[in-house]
Motif scaffolding. Structure first.
Motif, PDB file in Angstrom:
ATOM      1  N   SER A 148     -23.220  40.934  23.568  1.00 14.13           N
ATOM      2  CA  SER A 148     -24.143  39.613  23.701  1.00 14.13           C
ATOM      3  C   SER A 148     -24.534  39.458  25.390  1.00 14.13           C
ATOM      4  O   SER A 148     -25.579  38.903  25.597  1.00 14.13           O
ATOM      5  N   VAL A 149     -23.921  40.101  26.146  1.00 18.28           N
ATOM      6  CA  VAL A 149     -24.508  39.929  27.819  1.00 18.28           C
ATOM      7  C   VAL A 149     -24.441  41.483  28.049  1.00 18.28           C
ATOM      8  O   VAL A 149     -23.620  42.279  28.028  1.00 18.28           O
ATOM      9  N   PRO A 150     -25.490  41.905  28.571  1.00 18.88           N
ATOM     10  CA  PRO A 150     -25.748  43.470  29.179  1.00 18.88           C
ATOM     11  C   PRO A 150     -24.913  43.546  30.373  1.00 18.88           C
ATOM     12  O   PRO A 150     -25.373  43.986  31.411  1.00 18.88           O
ATOM     13  N   HIS A 151     -23.650  43.447  30.215  1.00 17.07           N
ATOM     14  CA  HIS A 151     -22.747  43.788  31.315  1.00 17.07           C
ATOM     15  C   HIS A 151     -21.480  44.178  30.654  1.00 17.07           C
ATOM     16  O   HIS A 151     -21.196  43.501  29.850  1.00 17.07           O
ATOM     17  N   LEU A 152     -20.996  45.433  30.911  1.00 21.05           N
ATOM     18  CA  LEU A 152     -19.844  45.857  30.230  1.00 21.05           C
ATOM     19  C   LEU A 152     -18.813  44.821  30.209  1.00 21.05           C
ATOM     20  O   LEU A 152     -18.526  44.226  31.276  1.00 21.05           O
ATOM     21  N   HIS A 153     -17.971  44.402  29.334  1.00 14.33           N
ATOM     22  CA  HIS A 153     -16.959  43.719  29.151  1.00 14.33           C
ATOM     23  C   HIS A 153     -15.889  44.144  27.997  1.00 14.33           C
ATOM     24  O   HIS A 153     -16.395  44.628  26.837  1.00 14.33           O
ATOM     25  N   VAL A 154     -14.813  43.767  28.390  1.00 14.25           N
ATOM     26  CA  VAL A 154     -13.663  44.139  27.334  1.00 14.25           C
ATOM     27  C   VAL A 154     -13.076  42.766  26.859  1.00 14.25           C
ATOM     28  O   VAL A 154     -12.743  41.874  28.060  1.00 14.25           O
ATOM     29  N   HIS A 155     -12.743  42.705  25.934  1.00  9.71           N
ATOM     30  CA  HIS A 155     -12.219  41.352  24.990  1.00  9.71           C
ATOM     31  C   HIS A 155     -10.724  41.762  25.057  1.00  9.71           C
ATOM     32  O   HIS A 155     -10.286  42.723  24.426  1.00  9.71           O
ATOM     33  N   ILE A 156      -9.942  40.942  25.615  1.00  5.09           N
ATOM     34  CA  ILE A 156      -8.545  40.780  25.452  1.00  5.09           C
ATOM     35  C   ILE A 156      -8.151  39.523  24.781  1.00  5.09           C
ATOM     36  O   ILE A 156      -8.005  38.644  25.190  1.00  5.09           O
ATOM     37  N   VAL A 157      -7.698  39.718  23.451  1.00  9.47           N
ATOM     38  CA  VAL A 157      -7.495  38.541  22.368  1.00  9.47           C
ATOM     39  C   VAL A 157      -5.984  38.541  22.101  1.00  9.47           C
ATOM     40  O   VAL A 157      -5.658  39.482  21.487  1.00  9.47           O
ATOM     41  N   PRO A 158      -5.420  37.392  22.447  1.00 11.66           N
ATOM     42  CA  PRO A 158      -3.925  37.273  21.967  1.00 11.66           C
ATOM     43  C   PRO A 158      -3.834  37.249  20.606  1.00 11.66           C
ATOM     44  O   PRO A 158      -4.886  36.814  19.811  1.00 11.66           O
ATOM     45  N   ARG A 159      -2.707  37.910  20.023  1.00 12.26           N
ATOM     46  CA  ARG A 159      -2.468  37.870  18.502  1.00 12.26           C
ATOM     47  C   ARG A 159      -1.175  37.507  18.292  1.00 12.26           C
ATOM     48  O   ARG A 159      -0.453  37.788  18.957  1.00 12.26           O
ATOM     49  N   GLN A 160      -1.149  36.701  17.007  1.00  9.68           N
ATOM     50  CA  GLN A 160       0.164  36.642  16.550  1.00  9.68           C
ATOM     51  C   GLN A 160      -0.007  37.133  15.122  1.00  9.68           C
ATOM     52  O   GLN A 160      -0.671  37.365  14.528  1.00  9.68           O
ATOM     53  N   LYS A 175      -7.303  31.025  21.379  1.00 12.78           N
ATOM     54  CA  LYS A 175      -7.167  30.470  22.668  1.00 12.78           C
ATOM     55  C   LYS A 175      -6.451  31.390  23.681  1.00 12.78           C
ATOM     56  O   LYS A 175      -5.483  32.163  23.285  1.00 12.78           O
ATOM     57  N   GLY A 176      -7.010  31.679  25.003  1.00 11.11           N
ATOM     58  CA  GLY A 176      -6.725  32.555  25.807  1.00 11.11           C
ATOM     59  C   GLY A 176      -7.411  33.974  25.767  1.00 11.11           C
ATOM     60  O   GLY A 176      -6.849  34.973  26.601  1.00 11.11           O
ATOM     61  N   HIS A 177      -8.150  33.950  24.957  1.00  9.17           N
ATOM     62  CA  HIS A 177      -9.157  35.160  24.722  1.00  9.17           C
ATOM     63  C   HIS A 177      -9.851  35.458  26.238  1.00  9.17           C
ATOM     64  O   HIS A 177     -10.591  34.599  26.605  1.00  9.17           O
ATOM     65  N   VAL A 178      -9.516  36.656  26.949  1.00 10.92           N
ATOM     66  CA  VAL A 178     -10.059  36.930  28.114  1.00 10.92           C
ATOM     67  C   VAL A 178     -11.086  37.956  28.076  1.00 10.92           C
ATOM     68  O   VAL A 178     -11.360  38.833  27.237  1.00 10.92           O
ATOM     69  N   LEU A 235     -11.660  33.427  30.989  1.00 12.03           N
ATOM     70  CA  LEU A 235     -11.603  33.095  29.610  1.00 12.03           C
ATOM     71  C   LEU A 235     -13.176  33.090  28.983  1.00 12.03           C
ATOM     72  O   LEU A 235     -14.042  32.585  29.530  1.00 12.03           O
ATOM     73  N   ASP A 236     -13.072  33.712  27.800  1.00 12.06           N
ATOM     74  CA  ASP A 236     -14.216  33.648  26.951  1.00 12.06           C
ATOM     75  C   ASP A 236     -14.534  32.200  26.677  1.00 12.06           C
ATOM     76  O   ASP A 236     -13.521  31.414  26.152  1.00 12.06           O
ATOM     77  N   THR A 237     -15.593  31.529  26.659  1.00  9.26           N
ATOM     78  CA  THR A 237     -15.886  30.121  26.349  1.00  9.26           C
ATOM     79  C   THR A 237     -16.209  30.060  24.870  1.00  9.26           C
ATOM     80  O   THR A 237     -16.246  28.717  24.463  1.00  9.26           O
ATOM     81  N   ARG A 238     -16.098  30.874  24.169  1.00 10.55           N
ATOM     82  CA  ARG A 238     -16.067  30.696  22.585  1.00 10.55           C
ATOM     83  C   ARG A 238     -14.886  31.749  22.240  1.00 10.55           C
ATOM     84  O   ARG A 238     -15.363  32.808  21.359  1.00 10.55           O
ATOM     85  N   PRO A 239     -14.004  31.430  22.330  1.00 11.28           N
ATOM     86  CA  PRO A 239     -12.661  32.541  22.194  1.00 11.28           C
ATOM     87  C   PRO A 239     -12.448  32.678  20.772  1.00 11.28           C
ATOM     88  O   PRO A 239     -12.474  31.915  19.847  1.00 11.28           O
ATOM     89  N   VAL A 240     -12.202  33.806  20.352  1.00  6.59           N
ATOM     90  CA  VAL A 240     -11.534  34.061  19.126  1.00  6.59           C
ATOM     91  C   VAL A 240     -10.435  33.131  18.610  1.00  6.59           C
ATOM     92  O   VAL A 240     -10.014  32.608  17.789  1.00  6.59           O
ATOM     93  N   ALA A 282      -3.248  45.871  32.407  1.00  7.93           N
ATOM     94  CA  ALA A 282      -2.390  44.757  32.968  1.00  7.93           C
ATOM     95  C   ALA A 282      -2.981  43.498  32.406  1.00  7.93           C
ATOM     96  O   ALA A 282      -2.059  42.539  32.380  1.00  7.93           O
ATOM     97  N   GLY A 283      -4.164  43.370  31.947  1.00  4.62           N
ATOM     98  CA  GLY A 283      -4.616  42.077  31.479  1.00  4.62           C
ATOM     99  C   GLY A 283      -3.997  41.990  30.179  1.00  4.62           C
ATOM    100  O   GLY A 283      -3.683  40.963  29.670  1.00  4.62           O
ATOM    101  N   ALA A 284      -3.763  43.093  29.289  1.00  2.00           N
ATOM    102  CA  ALA A 284      -3.262  42.944  27.849  1.00  2.00           C
ATOM    103  C   ALA A 284      -1.949  42.458  27.957  1.00  2.00           C
ATOM    104  O   ALA A 284      -1.395  41.588  27.335  1.00  2.00           O
ATOM    105  N   ARG A 285      -1.132  43.091  28.953  1.00  3.08           N
ATOM    106  CA  ARG A 285       0.337  42.788  29.246  1.00  3.08           C
ATOM    107  C   ARG A 285       0.345  41.133  29.841  1.00  3.08           C
ATOM    108  O   ARG A 285       1.086  40.546  29.452  1.00  3.08           O
ATOM    109  N   ALA A 286      -0.670  40.697  30.500  1.00  2.41           N
ATOM    110  CA  ALA A 286      -0.695  39.395  30.999  1.00  2.41           C
ATOM    111  C   ALA A 286      -0.853  38.346  29.853  1.00  2.41           C
ATOM    112  O   ALA A 286      -0.317  37.391  30.068  1.00  2.41           O
ATOM    113  N   VAL A 287      -1.666  38.542  29.036  1.00  2.70           N
ATOM    114  CA  VAL A 287      -2.077  37.563  27.956  1.00  2.70           C
ATOM    115  C   VAL A 287      -0.979  37.593  27.074  1.00  2.70           C
ATOM    116  O   VAL A 287      -0.504  36.707  26.683  1.00  2.70           O
TER     117      VAL A 287
END
Length: 139
Positions: free
Chosen positions: A90-102, A36-39, A29-34, A65-70
């Motif tokens: 913000s962190v120099p390590h590749l990362h993908v944001h998977i944000v739940p949407r409604q 809640k449930g933002h991975v 989980l992102d500690t500052r999510p867009v 798989a992560g998008a499906r799981a979220v």
């Protein structure tokens, strides 16, 4: 080896609400999510940008798989999946944001409002929902 924040999470040196972990990637989980449930999904091996990633296929299978799981775990109508490369990374390590949407959730363009979990128990409850769904046979 690099010692950025995400490498520390992967190594278990820094706490995180982990939702997925295997030999290719780690999701937490992102500690500052867009919302809640933002991975954040990161390659286990330190790479800074998409151009540096050699395991593109296996990594993006985990993103899928992560998008499906979220969506399944949080009963989200969809997801927003995004990645920054150097700029706004913000962190120099590749990362993908998977944000739940409604529908009508208020997210507009790339102006990401941020929220917070009320406490660790609430964050863990979101992590558990996603974790269960990520590890289910349909994911």
């Amino acid at each position: 080896m690099s010692t950025d924040l995400f490498c520390e999470i992967i190594a278990g040196e820094r706490p995180a609400f982990t939702v997925f972990s295997d030999e290719v990637a780690v999701g937490f989980l992102d500690t500052r999510p867009v919302f809640k449930g933002h991975v954040l999904l990161v390659p286990r091996r330190h790479v800074e940008t998409l151009a540096d990633l050699t395991e593109v296929g296996p990594f993006f299978e985990r993103v899928q798989a992560g998008a499906r799981a979220v969506e399944d775990g949080l009963q989200a109508a969809g997801t927003f999946v995004a990645m920054n490369n150097r700029i706004s990374q913000s962190v120099p390590h590749l990362h993908v944001h998977i944000v739940p949407r409604q529908k009508k959730d208020g997210l507009r363009g790339f102006f990401w409002p941020r929220t917070k979990y009320s406490d660790d128990a609430e964050a863990e409850s979101y992590a558990e929902l996603i974790r269960k769904s990520w590890n289910s046979p349909s994911a």
